[in-house]
Design an enzyme around this catalytic site. Sequence first.
Site, PDB file in Angstrom:
ATOM      1  N   VAL A 152       0.833  -1.206   0.000  1.00 33.47           N
ATOM      2  CA  VAL A 152       0.000   0.000   0.000  1.00 33.47           C
ATOM      3  C   VAL A 152       0.871   1.261   0.000  1.00 33.47           C
ATOM      4  CG1 VAL A 152      -1.882  -1.204   1.171  1.00 33.47           C
ATOM      5  CG2 VAL A 152      -0.155  -0.021   2.553  1.00 33.47           C
ATOM      6  N   HIS A 163      -4.468  -4.206  -2.418  1.00 32.97           N
ATOM      7  CA  HIS A 163      -4.885  -3.860  -1.048  1.00 32.97           C
ATOM      8  C   HIS A 163      -4.993  -2.365  -0.849  1.00 32.97           C
ATOM      9  CE1 HIS A 163      -3.149  -8.038   0.205  1.00 32.97           C
ATOM     10  NE2 HIS A 163      -4.340  -8.131  -0.352  1.00 32.97           N
ATOM     11  N   CYS A 208     -14.361   8.266   3.076  1.00 32.69           N
ATOM     12  CA  CYS A 208     -15.262   8.349   4.236  1.00 32.69           C
ATOM     13  C   CYS A 208     -15.809   6.970   4.603  1.00 32.69           C
ATOM     14  CB  CYS A 208     -16.424   9.287   3.906  1.00 32.69           C
ATOM     15  SG  CYS A 208     -17.676   9.359   5.198  1.00 32.69           S
ATOM     16  N   CYS A 252     -19.951   7.464   3.969  1.00 30.49           N
ATOM     17  CA  CYS A 252     -20.495   7.617   2.601  1.00 30.49           C
ATOM     18  C   CYS A 252     -19.545   7.138   1.514  1.00 30.49           C
ATOM     19  CB  CYS A 252     -20.877   9.084   2.361  1.00 30.49           C
ATOM     20  SG  CYS A 252     -19.463  10.195   2.145  1.00 30.49           S
ATOM     21  N   CYS A 293     -15.553  13.780   7.347  1.00 26.90           N
ATOM     22  CA  CYS A 293     -15.917  13.901   5.928  1.00 26.90           C
ATOM     23  C   CYS A 293     -16.583  15.244   5.667  1.00 26.90           C
ATOM     24  CB  CYS A 293     -16.874  12.755   5.591  1.00 26.90           C
ATOM     25  SG  CYS A 293     -17.674  12.888   3.991  1.00 26.90           S
ATOM     26  N   CYS A 316     -20.524  14.344   4.709  1.00 27.31           N
ATOM     27  CA  CYS A 316     -21.567  13.827   5.627  1.00 27.31           C
ATOM     28  C   CYS A 316     -21.114  13.839   7.081  1.00 27.31           C
ATOM     29  CB  CYS A 316     -21.923  12.388   5.224  1.00 27.31           C
ATOM     30  SG  CYS A 316     -20.633  11.181   5.677  1.00 27.31           S
ATOM     31  N   GLY A 354       8.934 -11.194  -2.910  1.00 23.50           N
ATOM     32  CA  GLY A 354       8.848 -10.620  -1.569  1.00 23.50           C
ATOM     33  C   GLY A 354       7.518 -10.749  -0.888  1.00 23.50           C
ATOM     34  N   PRO A 387      14.290 -14.232   0.059  1.00 16.75           N
ATOM     35  CA  PRO A 387      15.429 -14.800   0.797  1.00 16.75           C
ATOM     36  C   PRO A 387      15.052 -16.027   1.606  1.00 16.75           C
ATOM     37  CG  PRO A 387      14.747 -12.702   1.773  1.00 16.75           C
ATOM     38  CD  PRO A 387      13.952 -12.890   0.533  1.00 16.75           C
ATOM     39  N   ALA A 435      15.349  -8.998  -3.055  1.00 17.61           N
ATOM     40  CA  ALA A 435      14.877  -8.415  -4.322  1.00 17.61           C
ATOM     41  C   ALA A 435      15.850  -7.355  -4.831  1.00 17.61           C
ATOM     42  CB  ALA A 435      13.498  -7.797  -4.093  1.00 17.61           C
TER      43      ALA A 435
HETATM   44  C1  BV8 Z   1     -11.057 -11.209   1.830  1.00 18.01           C
HETATM   45  C2  BV8 Z   1      -3.748  -3.501   3.695  1.00 18.01           C
HETATM   46  C3  BV8 Z   1     -13.239 -11.857   1.204  1.00 18.01           C
HETATM   47  C4  BV8 Z   1      -3.946  -3.073   5.121  1.00 18.01           C
HETATM   48  C5  BV8 Z   1      -3.577  -5.925   3.829  1.00 18.01           C
HETATM   49  C6  BV8 Z   1     -11.638 -14.372   8.542  1.00 18.01           C
HETATM   50  C7  BV8 Z   1     -12.518 -13.349   8.198  1.00 18.01           C
HETATM   51  C8  BV8 Z   1     -12.381 -12.659   7.000  1.00 18.01           C
HETATM   52  C9  BV8 Z   1     -11.357 -12.982   6.130  1.00 18.01           C
HETATM   53  C10 BV8 Z   1     -10.498 -13.986   6.504  1.00 18.01           C
HETATM   54  C11 BV8 Z   1     -10.626 -14.693   7.683  1.00 18.01           C
HETATM   55  N1  BV8 Z   1      -9.594 -15.609   7.740  1.00 18.01           N
HETATM   56  C12 BV8 Z   1      -8.827 -15.493   6.651  1.00 18.01           C
HETATM   57  C13 BV8 Z   1      -9.372 -14.532   5.905  1.00 18.01           C
HETATM   58  C14 BV8 Z   1      -8.892 -14.056   4.659  1.00 18.01           C
HETATM   59  C15 BV8 Z   1      -7.964 -12.878   4.980  1.00 18.01           C
HETATM   60  C16 BV8 Z   1      -6.580 -13.453   5.186  1.00 18.01           C
HETATM   61  O1  BV8 Z   1      -5.966 -13.847   4.231  1.00 18.01           O
HETATM   62  N2  BV8 Z   1      -6.088 -13.479   6.442  1.00 18.01           N
HETATM   63  C17 BV8 Z   1      -4.753 -14.021   6.659  1.00 18.01           C
HETATM   64  C18 BV8 Z   1      -4.110 -13.303   7.853  1.00 18.01           C
HETATM   65  C19 BV8 Z   1      -4.870 -15.519   6.879  1.00 18.01           C
HETATM   66  N3  BV8 Z   1      -8.030 -12.024   3.830  1.00 18.01           N
HETATM   67  C20 BV8 Z   1      -8.866 -10.992   3.797  1.00 18.01           C
HETATM   68  O2  BV8 Z   1      -9.554 -10.612   4.715  1.00 18.01           O
HETATM   69  C21 BV8 Z   1      -8.925 -10.286   2.446  1.00 18.01           C
HETATM   70  N4  BV8 Z   1     -10.271 -10.152   2.025  1.00 18.01           N
HETATM   71  O3  BV8 Z   1     -10.727 -12.346   2.094  1.00 18.01           O
HETATM   72  O4  BV8 Z   1     -12.280 -10.857   1.311  1.00 18.01           O
HETATM   73  C22 BV8 Z   1     -13.994 -11.843   2.498  1.00 18.01           C
HETATM   74  C23 BV8 Z   1     -14.719 -10.721   2.816  1.00 18.01           C
HETATM   75  C24 BV8 Z   1     -15.456 -10.732   3.999  1.00 18.01           C
HETATM   76  C25 BV8 Z   1     -15.422 -11.845   4.836  1.00 18.01           C
HETATM   77  C26 BV8 Z   1     -14.667 -12.964   4.496  1.00 18.01           C
HETATM   78  C27 BV8 Z   1     -13.936 -12.957   3.328  1.00 18.01           C
HETATM   79  C28 BV8 Z   1      -8.308  -8.914   2.539  1.00 18.01           C
HETATM   80  C29 BV8 Z   1      -6.843  -9.041   2.845  1.00 18.01           C
HETATM   81  C30 BV8 Z   1      -6.190  -7.666   2.728  1.00 18.01           C
HETATM   82  C31 BV8 Z   1      -5.594  -7.273   4.059  1.00 18.01           C
HETATM   83  N5  BV8 Z   1      -4.866  -6.016   3.905  1.00 18.01           N
HETATM   84  N6  BV8 Z   1      -2.974  -4.743   3.680  1.00 18.01           N
HETATM   85  C32 BV8 Z   1      -2.685  -2.511   5.706  1.00 18.01           C
HETATM   86  O5  BV8 Z   1      -1.606  -2.563   5.065  1.00 18.01           O
HETATM   87  O6  BV8 Z   1      -2.779  -1.983   6.834  1.00 18.01           O
HETATM   88  S1  BV8 Z   1      -2.672  -7.327   3.830  1.00 18.01           S
HETATM   89  C33 BV8 Z   1      -1.053  -7.049   4.252  1.00 18.01           C
HETATM   90  O7  BV8 Z   1      -0.425  -8.370   4.219  1.00 18.01           O
HETATM   91  C34 BV8 Z   1      -0.210  -6.225   3.297  1.00 18.01           C
HETATM   92  O8  BV8 Z   1      -0.879  -5.730   2.176  1.00 18.01           O
HETATM   93  C35 BV8 Z   1       0.871  -7.227   2.878  1.00 18.01           C
HETATM   94  O9  BV8 Z   1       1.384  -7.011   1.642  1.00 18.01           O
HETATM   95  C36 BV8 Z   1       0.082  -8.470   2.908  1.00 18.01           C
HETATM   96  C37 BV8 Z   1       0.727  -9.785   2.710  1.00 18.01           C
HETATM   97  O10 BV8 Z   1       1.914  -9.857   3.409  1.00 18.01           O
HETATM   98  P1  BV8 Z   1       3.283  -9.903   2.562  1.00 18.01           P
HETATM   99  O11 BV8 Z   1       3.281  -8.787   1.578  1.00 18.01           O
HETATM  100  O12 BV8 Z   1       3.508 -11.251   2.022  1.00 18.01           O
HETATM  101  O13 BV8 Z   1       4.307  -9.512   3.683  1.00 18.01           O
HETATM  102  P2  BV8 Z   1       4.978 -10.501   4.754  1.00 18.01           P
HETATM  103  O14 BV8 Z   1       5.653  -9.653   5.790  1.00 18.01           O
HETATM  104  O15 BV8 Z   1       3.991 -11.541   5.171  1.00 18.01           O
HETATM  105  O16 BV8 Z   1       6.104 -11.273   3.918  1.00 18.01           O
HETATM  106  C38 BV8 Z   1       7.221 -10.572   3.451  1.00 18.01           C
HETATM  107  C39 BV8 Z   1       8.015 -11.552   2.616  1.00 18.01           C
HETATM  108  O17 BV8 Z   1       9.101 -10.845   2.043  1.00 18.01           O
HETATM  109  C40 BV8 Z   1       8.600 -12.708   3.413  1.00 18.01           C
HETATM  110  O18 BV8 Z   1       8.404 -13.909   2.691  1.00 18.01           O
HETATM  111  C41 BV8 Z   1      10.094 -12.364   3.490  1.00 18.01           C
HETATM  112  O19 BV8 Z   1      10.893 -13.538   3.451  1.00 18.01           O
HETATM  113  C42 BV8 Z   1      10.292 -11.584   2.230  1.00 18.01           C
HETATM  114  N7  BV8 Z   1      11.389 -10.613   2.248  1.00 18.01           N
HETATM  115  C43 BV8 Z   1      11.914  -9.962   3.317  1.00 18.01           C
HETATM  116  N8  BV8 Z   1      12.907  -9.142   2.883  1.00 18.01           N
HETATM  117  C44 BV8 Z   1      12.977  -9.287   1.534  1.00 18.01           C
HETATM  118  C45 BV8 Z   1      12.015 -10.221   1.123  1.00 18.01           C
HETATM  119  N9  BV8 Z   1      11.844 -10.588  -0.158  1.00 18.01           N
HETATM  120  C46 BV8 Z   1      12.654 -10.013  -1.072  1.00 18.01           C
HETATM  121  N10 BV8 Z   1      13.594  -9.093  -0.768  1.00 18.01           N
HETATM  122  C47 BV8 Z   1      13.790  -8.713   0.521  1.00 18.01           C
HETATM  123  N11 BV8 Z   1      14.742  -7.824   0.831  1.00 18.01           N
HETATM  124 ZN    ZN Z   2     -18.966  11.022   4.118  1.00 19.23          ZN
END
Ligand code: BV8
Ligand code: ZN
Length: 240
Positions: free
Chosen positions: A103, A119, A127, A130, A147, A150, A187, A214, A231
């Site tokens: 993001v 994401h 808002c 609204c 907002c 509203c 990543g 990594p 990366a």
């Molecule tokens: C959805 C924005 C349908 C916010 C983010 C119960 C109820 C509802 C939903 C769920 C539930 N249980 C599970 C779910 C699904 C849920 C989910 O997946 N949960 C997970 C925790 C299990 N998903 C959702 O809710 C999604 N919507 O399912 O809608 C729905 C609707 C209603 C009801 C039910 C279902 C929405 C998910 C979006 C969440 N928002 N971000 C904010 O940023 O504040 S997600 C957040 O995690 C970030 O965007 C981030 O990008 C994302 C994923 O993480 P990664 O990017 O992979 O980052 P991470 O740290 O994990 O890994 C980093 C990697 O990089 C590692 O592998 C590391 O080794 C590597 N690395 C490190 N250094 C380097 C490197 N690689 C290369 N070079 C380097 N130097």
């Molecule tokens: Zn509003």
Amino acid sequence: MHFDPDLLDKLRGARHIAVFTGAGVSAESGIPTFRDAQTGLWANFRAEDLATPEAFRRDPATVWKWYEWRRDLMRNLQPNAAHLAIAALERLVPRVTMITQNVDGLHHRAGSTDVIELHGNIWNNFCFQCRKPAVLTTPTSDIPPRCAHCDGMLRPGVVWFGESLTAPAWHRAADLSEHADVFFCIGTSSLVEPAASLPRYAQSCGRVVIQINPEATMHDGFARHVLRGKAGDIVPQLLC
Ligand code: BV8
Ligand code: ZN
């Protein structure tokens, strides 16, 4: 770094490359990843406590302040060599599409022109009531700000856990996973759905999936090539 000749051939012949990224691609810009135990954003908070609509309803001020803390952290950070190499790829390949879970907006700032922000984008607000977009022009003591239409609470323009991804973004990302010649997965821990299903889907459609990380992830098994490393090191060597 040595690269598999088969990988280099696939890249040379690619007409359309999709690049799927997670927080790891921004790690070398100084933005903590989500699940890195030492510095991950979630290390100090539980995602369920803050990045959900329920948390915002329960304690809007704390959630807003957490996002303001993250924005302050990101404000002066720059795209790194990986972001820049991916953007430069557009000069070499007819079509390059970015699909990012991040993001932070760094792919845009690096010069990528076709970016799907699955994401959302932390620099936007809308808002909570609204859903009209909001641009903060005047300082306010309201936390969160209100907002102009509203008087509802403003929230960051990101997709929270439990919220659906926007349909156009999701459908476009799924379509690209099916049709791009090469699908980079860079990543990401591949733990967050439905984004994490994209590399699997690309592989099931016969696309060449290339994982750059990594650490091992559950997607290593779906990748035709796994490049172990950062990366910022690998992507410029491979793409430039
Ligand atoms: C959805 C924005 C349908 C916010 C983010 C119960 C109820 C509802 C939903 C769920 C539930 N249980 C599970 C779910 C699904 C849920 C989910 O997946 N949960 C997970 C925790 C299990 N998903 C959702 O809710 C999604 N919507 O399912 O809608 C729905 C609707 C209603 C009801 C039910 C279902 C929405 C998910 C979006 C969440 N928002 N971000 C904010 O940023 O504040 S997600 C957040 O995690 C970030 O965007 C981030 O990008 C994302 C994923 O993480 P990664 O990017 O992979 O980052 P991470 O740290 O994990 O890994 C980093 C990697 O990089 C590692 O592998 C590391 O080794 C590597 N690395 C490190 N250094 C380097 C490197 N690689 C290369 N070079 C380097 N130097
Ligand atoms: Zn509003």
